[in-house]
Enzyme design. Sequence first.
Site, PDB file in Angstrom:
ATOM      1  N   LYS A   9       0.832  -1.199   0.000  1.00 12.92           N
ATOM      2  CA  LYS A   9       0.000   0.000   0.000  1.00 12.92           C
ATOM      3  C   LYS A   9       0.875   1.261   0.000  1.00 12.92           C
ATOM      4  CE  LYS A   9      -3.711  -2.214   2.681  1.00 12.92           C
ATOM      5  NZ  LYS A   9      -4.619  -2.020   3.844  1.00 12.92           N
ATOM      6  N   HIS A 115      -1.855  -5.286   1.699  1.00 16.65           N
ATOM      7  CA  HIS A 115      -3.099  -6.034   1.552  1.00 16.65           C
ATOM      8  C   HIS A 115      -2.729  -7.456   1.160  1.00 16.65           C
ATOM      9  CE1 HIS A 115      -6.972  -7.475   0.133  1.00 16.65           C
ATOM     10  NE2 HIS A 115      -6.310  -7.938  -0.919  1.00 16.65           N
ATOM     11  N   GLU A 126      -9.072 -11.437  -7.067  1.00 19.93           N
ATOM     12  CA  GLU A 126      -8.198 -10.263  -6.889  1.00 19.93           C
ATOM     13  C   GLU A 126      -7.007 -10.286  -7.849  1.00 19.93           C
ATOM     14  OE1 GLU A 126      -7.402 -10.020  -2.660  1.00 19.93           O
ATOM     15  OE2 GLU A 126      -9.440  -9.329  -2.250  1.00 19.93           O
TER      16      GLU A 126
HETATM   17  P1  IDP Z   1      -7.470  -6.829   6.101  1.00 18.41           P
HETATM   18  O1  IDP Z   1      -6.658  -5.846   5.255  1.00 18.41           O
HETATM   19  O2  IDP Z   1      -6.686  -7.277   7.313  1.00 18.41           O
HETATM   20  O3  IDP Z   1      -8.025  -7.980   5.289  1.00 18.41           O
HETATM   21  P2  IDP Z   1     -10.139  -5.619   6.091  1.00 18.41           P
HETATM   22  O4  IDP Z   1     -11.138  -5.715   7.201  1.00 18.41           O
HETATM   23  O5  IDP Z   1     -10.425  -6.343   4.821  1.00 18.41           O
HETATM   24  O6  IDP Z   1      -8.715  -6.019   6.707  1.00 18.41           O
HETATM   25  O7  IDP Z   1      -9.975  -4.068   5.774  1.00 18.41           O
HETATM   26  C1  IDP Z   1      -9.307  -3.623   4.624  1.00 18.41           C
HETATM   27  C2  IDP Z   1      -8.447  -2.419   4.981  1.00 18.41           C
HETATM   28  O8  IDP Z   1      -9.287  -1.340   5.408  1.00 18.41           O
HETATM   29  C3  IDP Z   1      -7.500  -2.642   6.160  1.00 18.41           C
HETATM   30  O9  IDP Z   1      -6.311  -3.298   5.784  1.00 18.41           O
HETATM   31  C4  IDP Z   1      -7.248  -1.225   6.627  1.00 18.41           C
HETATM   32  O10 IDP Z   1      -6.314  -0.548   5.799  1.00 18.41           O
HETATM   33  C5  IDP Z   1      -8.630  -0.598   6.423  1.00 18.41           C
HETATM   34  N1  IDP Z   1      -9.443  -0.669   7.652  1.00 18.41           N
HETATM   35  C6  IDP Z   1     -10.156  -1.727   8.128  1.00 18.41           C
HETATM   36  N2  IDP Z   1     -10.781  -1.426   9.276  1.00 18.41           N
HETATM   37  C7  IDP Z   1     -10.457  -0.129   9.537  1.00 18.41           C
HETATM   38  C8  IDP Z   1     -10.814   0.780  10.603  1.00 18.41           C
HETATM   39  O11 IDP Z   1     -11.542   0.451  11.544  1.00 18.41           O
HETATM   40  N3  IDP Z   1     -10.297   2.032  10.506  1.00 18.41           N
HETATM   41  C9  IDP Z   1      -9.491   2.450   9.484  1.00 18.41           C
HETATM   42  N4  IDP Z   1      -9.137   1.632   8.471  1.00 18.41           N
HETATM   43  C10 IDP Z   1      -9.611   0.357   8.489  1.00 18.41           C
HETATM   44 MG    MG Z   2      -9.485  -7.896   3.787  1.00 14.37          MG
END
Ligand code: IDP
Ligand code: MG
Length: 155
Positions: A9, A115, A126
């Site tokens: 990222k 990611h 993806e």
């Molecule tokens: P992951 O990347 O661990 O799979 P996801 O829940 O899919 O997590 O969320 C995607 C991305 O969104 C996260 O990596 C993070 O950058 C952002 N994100 C998720 N939850 C939050 C939050 O509560 N606050 C700010 N950013 C968040």
């Molecule tokens: Mg995710």
Amino acid sequence: METTLVLIKPSGVQRGLIGEVISRFERKGLTIVGMKLRQLDSRILREHYAHLVDRPFFPSLERSMTATPVVCLALRGVDAVGVVRQMTGATNSRLAQPGTIRGDLGMSGQENIVHASDSPENAAIEVARFFGDGEIFDYTPCTLPAIYDPEEAAS
Ligand code: IDP
Ligand code: MG
């Protein structure tokens, strides 16, 4: 073998961690079968983060994810999806285990460096979302017999 998608990222790009992150995956024994820089836009982010579009932090996430190009990686290996998720660590970098990318290199929930696809089904979607025809390379590294036993290598 599985192929999974990783994005380095803008938080990782800006902080000069591209080499560090790629190096971890290489040292683990994963094969890089796709790699490029790509500038993301609102359209692809709304698709990629469809599960988060309605969350209050989405505008901030979108600003963050478009701040610079991202590095797109397609990584191949036995159980690559789960292995890479484990190496990535928990979403909130402050809670991620030491030894993981987020746990070692980050301090944020949003600015969490990488990611990684979360299931084989999503990995296939993806990889196809971020790579076009001819951008995934099928090759067998000569090191494979030192990484896997023959049965594993054939799986
Ligand atoms: P992951 O990347 O661990 O799979 P996801 O829940 O899919 O997590 O969320 C995607 C991305 O969104 C996260 O990596 C993070 O950058 C952002 N994100 C998720 N939850 C939050 C939050 O509560 N606050 C700010 N950013 C968040
Ligand atoms: Mg995710």
